[in-house]
Every structure is written in structure tokens, then in C-alpha cells.
Write a protein that holds these residues in place. Sequence first.
Motif, PDB file in Angstrom:
ATOM      1  N   PRO A   6       0.888  -0.912  -0.130  1.00  0.00           N
ATOM      2  CA  PRO A   6      -0.282  -0.040  -0.170  1.00  0.00           C
ATOM      3  C   PRO A   6       0.948   1.481   0.311  1.00  0.00           C
ATOM      4  O   PRO A   6       0.380   2.583  -0.499  1.00  0.00           O
ATOM      5  CB  PRO A   6      -0.866  -0.355   1.305  1.00  0.00           C
ATOM      6  CG  PRO A   6      -0.667  -1.716   1.701  1.00  0.00           C
ATOM      7  CD  PRO A   6       0.452  -2.237   1.475  1.00  0.00           C
ATOM      8  N   SER A   7       1.893   1.319   0.409  1.00  0.00           N
ATOM      9  CA  SER A   7       2.652   2.137   0.529  1.00  0.00           C
ATOM     10  C   SER A   7       3.541   2.539  -0.444  1.00  0.00           C
ATOM     11  O   SER A   7       4.378   3.813  -1.078  1.00  0.00           O
ATOM     12  CB  SER A   7       3.904   2.032   1.491  1.00  0.00           C
ATOM     13  OG  SER A   7       4.565   1.322   1.344  1.00  0.00           O
ATOM     14  N   THR A   9       2.007   2.396  -3.114  1.00  0.00           N
ATOM     15  CA  THR A   9       0.632   3.492  -4.162  1.00  0.00           C
ATOM     16  C   THR A   9       0.171   4.900  -4.738  1.00  0.00           C
ATOM     17  O   THR A   9      -0.193   4.993  -5.602  1.00  0.00           O
ATOM     18  CB  THR A   9      -0.646   2.501  -4.202  1.00  0.00           C
ATOM     19  OG1 THR A   9      -1.261   2.945  -2.557  1.00  0.00           O
ATOM     20  CG2 THR A   9      -0.317   0.876  -4.304  1.00  0.00           C
ATOM     21  N   THR A  10       0.790   5.564  -3.600  1.00  0.00           N
ATOM     22  CA  THR A  10       1.090   6.706  -3.435  1.00  0.00           C
ATOM     23  C   THR A  10       2.310   7.737  -4.096  1.00  0.00           C
ATOM     24  O   THR A  10       3.657   6.978  -4.128  1.00  0.00           O
ATOM     25  CB  THR A  10       0.938   7.669  -2.091  1.00  0.00           C
ATOM     26  OG1 THR A  10       1.971   7.490  -1.338  1.00  0.00           O
ATOM     27  CG2 THR A  10      -0.975   6.658  -0.991  1.00  0.00           C
ATOM     28  N   LEU A  11       2.591   8.774  -4.502  1.00  0.00           N
ATOM     29  CA  LEU A  11       3.764   8.956  -5.500  1.00  0.00           C
ATOM     30  C   LEU A  11       4.534   9.281  -3.918  1.00  0.00           C
ATOM     31  O   LEU A  11       5.561   9.110  -3.923  1.00  0.00           O
ATOM     32  CB  LEU A  11       3.418  10.241  -6.046  1.00  0.00           C
ATOM     33  CG  LEU A  11       2.347  10.348  -7.385  1.00  0.00           C
ATOM     34  CD1 LEU A  11       2.488  11.725  -7.891  1.00  0.00           C
ATOM     35  CD2 LEU A  11       3.985   9.260  -8.313  1.00  0.00           C
ATOM     36  N   ILE A  12       3.986  10.020  -2.995  1.00  0.00           N
ATOM     37  CA  ILE A  12       5.425   9.839  -1.670  1.00  0.00           C
ATOM     38  C   ILE A  12       5.180   9.137  -0.952  1.00  0.00           C
ATOM     39  O   ILE A  12       6.784   8.406  -0.978  1.00  0.00           O
ATOM     40  CB  ILE A  12       4.221  10.593  -0.710  1.00  0.00           C
ATOM     41  CG1 ILE A  12       3.742  12.461  -1.268  1.00  0.00           C
ATOM     42  CG2 ILE A  12       4.949  10.938   0.938  1.00  0.00           C
ATOM     43  CD1 ILE A  12       3.205  13.609  -0.049  1.00  0.00           C
ATOM     44  N   GLY A  13       4.353   8.114  -1.410  1.00  0.00           N
ATOM     45  CA  GLY A  13       4.832   6.126  -1.026  1.00  0.00           C
ATOM     46  C   GLY A  13       5.914   6.265  -2.162  1.00  0.00           C
ATOM     47  O   GLY A  13       6.973   5.510  -1.621  1.00  0.00           O
ATOM     48  N   GLN A  14       6.284   5.945  -3.320  1.00  0.00           N
ATOM     49  CA  GLN A  14       6.895   6.105  -4.318  1.00  0.00           C
ATOM     50  C   GLN A  14       7.977   6.207  -4.024  1.00  0.00           C
ATOM     51  O   GLN A  14       9.315   5.802  -4.305  1.00  0.00           O
ATOM     52  CB  GLN A  14       6.479   5.793  -5.841  1.00  0.00           C
ATOM     53  CG  GLN A  14       5.224   5.594  -5.860  1.00  0.00           C
ATOM     54  CD  GLN A  14       4.645   5.298  -7.230  1.00  0.00           C
ATOM     55  OE1 GLN A  14       5.197   6.113  -7.966  1.00  0.00           O
ATOM     56  NE2 GLN A  14       3.384   5.117  -7.833  1.00  0.00           N
ATOM     57  N   GLY A  51       3.568  12.478   7.271  1.00  0.00           N
ATOM     58  CA  GLY A  51       2.581  12.132   6.429  1.00  0.00           C
ATOM     59  C   GLY A  51       2.762  13.672   5.704  1.00  0.00           C
ATOM     60  O   GLY A  51       0.860  13.723   5.555  1.00  0.00           O
ATOM     61  N   ASP A  53       3.008  16.365   2.755  1.00  0.00           N
ATOM     62  CA  ASP A  53       2.848  16.555   1.208  1.00  0.00           C
ATOM     63  C   ASP A  53       4.219  17.480   1.378  1.00  0.00           C
ATOM     64  O   ASP A  53       5.044  18.128   1.237  1.00  0.00           O
ATOM     65  CB  ASP A  53       1.387  17.622   1.010  1.00  0.00           C
ATOM     66  CG  ASP A  53       0.737  17.157  -0.349  1.00  0.00           C
ATOM     67  OD1 ASP A  53       1.651  16.146  -1.052  1.00  0.00           O
ATOM     68  OD2 ASP A  53      -0.176  17.334  -0.383  1.00  0.00           O
ATOM     69  N   THR A  56       4.010  19.464  -6.459  1.00  0.00           N
ATOM     70  CA  THR A  56       4.109  18.580  -7.648  1.00  0.00           C
ATOM     71  C   THR A  56       5.951  18.626  -7.864  1.00  0.00           C
ATOM     72  O   THR A  56       7.216  17.804  -8.769  1.00  0.00           O
ATOM     73  CB  THR A  56       3.112  18.769  -8.251  1.00  0.00           C
ATOM     74  OG1 THR A  56       2.209  18.697  -7.917  1.00  0.00           O
ATOM     75  CG2 THR A  56       3.277  17.424  -9.745  1.00  0.00           C
TER      76      THR A  56
END
Length: 102
Positions: A6-7, A9-14, A51, A53, A56
Motif C-alpha cells: 500500500p505504501s 501506491t502513492t507518489l509520496i510512498g514511491q 505524513g 505533502d 508536484t
Amino acid sequence: MSRIPPSMTTLIGQFLAVVDAYQAAKERSSDSHLSTLLFNDGKSIGRLRAGKDLHTRSFENGMRWLSANWPEDAVWPAGIVRPKAEPTGSARPARRTSRVAA
């Protein structure tokens, strides 16, 4: 079929997965040091881990910097698109600019 954590699946996780892989390959790159190189701010990666942001453009500049400075013997994390190489010197950290009313 492999399951994507799950981590990832987000751009920040990537982004953080790429940061973690870079740090593991460099062995001595702290969040604050790498954050300073990427964003000219030693706290940005720590804020992402907490957590918060990221803009971009900062994300894109950070990913380009990591790709351009990736250790030769390290493997880019699977499942994460690696930015194409930029001409030498073009991958720069995001710069903060203040807007002044004219």
C-alpha cells in the motif's frame, strides 16, 4: 502476480521507497542530508515521513536528482518509473522563491 505494498501506491510512498533505496546504497545518507541536497531544506523528507505533502514540481525535481545521481551498483526500486536522464547539470534541487508584489 506480485502484490504492491500500500505504501507504494502513492507518489509520496514511491518517492520514499526511492529515497530509502538510495540511502541504503550510499550507507551514510541521512534524511536531513539528502533532503538538503534535494530540496535545499533539511526537514522535507522528515515531513514526508510524518505524513505531510510535497509540491508536484519539488517531487519531480527530487526524482530527477535521484535518478541523475543514482549509485551505479544500486538497483532502482521495482514498480517505480525512473525519470529519463537529463543533460549533465540539469537535475537541480527545487529552489524556494519568494514572490514580491511589483
